[in-house]
Write a protein that holds these residues in place. Sequence first.
Motif, PDB file in Angstrom:
ATOM      1  N   TYR A 160      12.031  21.866-104.389  1.00 47.28           N
ATOM      2  CA  TYR A 160      10.650  22.367-104.468  1.00 47.28           C
ATOM      3  C   TYR A 160      10.037  22.072-105.841  1.00 47.28           C
ATOM      4  O   TYR A 160       8.865  21.723-105.936  1.00 47.28           O
TER       5      TYR A 160
ATOM      6  N   LYS B  41       7.423  28.239-104.939  1.00 47.07           N
ATOM      7  CA  LYS B  41       8.533  28.214-103.974  1.00 47.07           C
ATOM      8  C   LYS B  41       9.854  27.960-104.699  1.00 47.07           C
ATOM      9  O   LYS B  41      10.875  28.564-104.364  1.00 47.07           O
TER      10      LYS B  41
ATOM     11  N   LEU C  64       8.954  18.525-105.818  1.00 50.86           N
ATOM     12  CA  LEU C  64       7.700  18.374-105.083  1.00 50.86           C
ATOM     13  C   LEU C  64       6.521  18.818-105.943  1.00 50.86           C
ATOM     14  O   LEU C  64       5.483  18.146-105.987  1.00 50.86           O
ATOM     15  N   GLY C  65       6.686  19.947-106.634  1.00 52.16           N
ATOM     16  CA  GLY C  65       5.626  20.427-107.520  1.00 52.16           C
ATOM     17  C   GLY C  65       5.311  19.414-108.604  1.00 52.16           C
ATOM     18  O   GLY C  65       4.142  19.112-108.878  1.00 52.16           O
TER      19      GLY C  65
ATOM     20  N   TYR D 282       4.303  24.669-104.828  1.00 49.22           N
ATOM     21  CA  TYR D 282       5.711  24.255-104.767  1.00 49.22           C
ATOM     22  C   TYR D 282       6.519  24.808-105.940  1.00 49.22           C
ATOM     23  O   TYR D 282       7.693  25.145-105.781  1.00 49.22           O
TER      24      TYR D 282
ATOM     25  N   ASN E 145      11.280  15.613 -99.239  1.00 50.69           N
ATOM     26  CA  ASN E 145      11.135  16.398 -98.015  1.00 50.69           C
ATOM     27  C   ASN E 145      12.292  16.170 -97.057  1.00 50.69           C
ATOM     28  O   ASN E 145      12.774  17.102 -96.413  1.00 50.69           O
TER      29      ASN E 145
END
Length: 146
Positions: free
Chosen positions: A68, A90, A71-72, A87, A52
């Motif tokens: 992203y 995204k 993050l996923g 995510y 992040n």
Amino acid sequence: MRYLLILLIHLLLVNLLFVFKAESRGYSRTKFEKSYRFIENRQYDSALFSINELLNSLKENNEIGEAYFSLGFTYNEIGKPLKAIQYYLKAADYYTESSCLSNTFENIGLIYKGFNQHDYAVYYFSKAINLESERSIRMMKKLYSR
């Protein structure tokens, strides 16, 4: 003489811009590697924080997509597959490379398969396969073109 001076200033500015871009990519690459080490060591809170933090500094679409995607992947690893799908989707919005998109859609398909939602799984697996077959066709054309 004036044009030569303008040309030299222009070349200097272009060179500085190139160096700045290369340095910023190196910075983000180092941050990505740090995040990946957190994931490998199952330090998921640290990975999420690191990704992040990195996301706020990225400018290029594929790098944003990679953040992203990470993050996923991390949310899927900690047992939050619905957040992972968000995510991954995204990431798909930012990726421009078909292999990255294909991998993203495959991961979404795997999550839906785990939920026994086979229609959605087939949909995302099909998207992944279509991207890879397009890429394979492009590679074959390059191989056989003169």
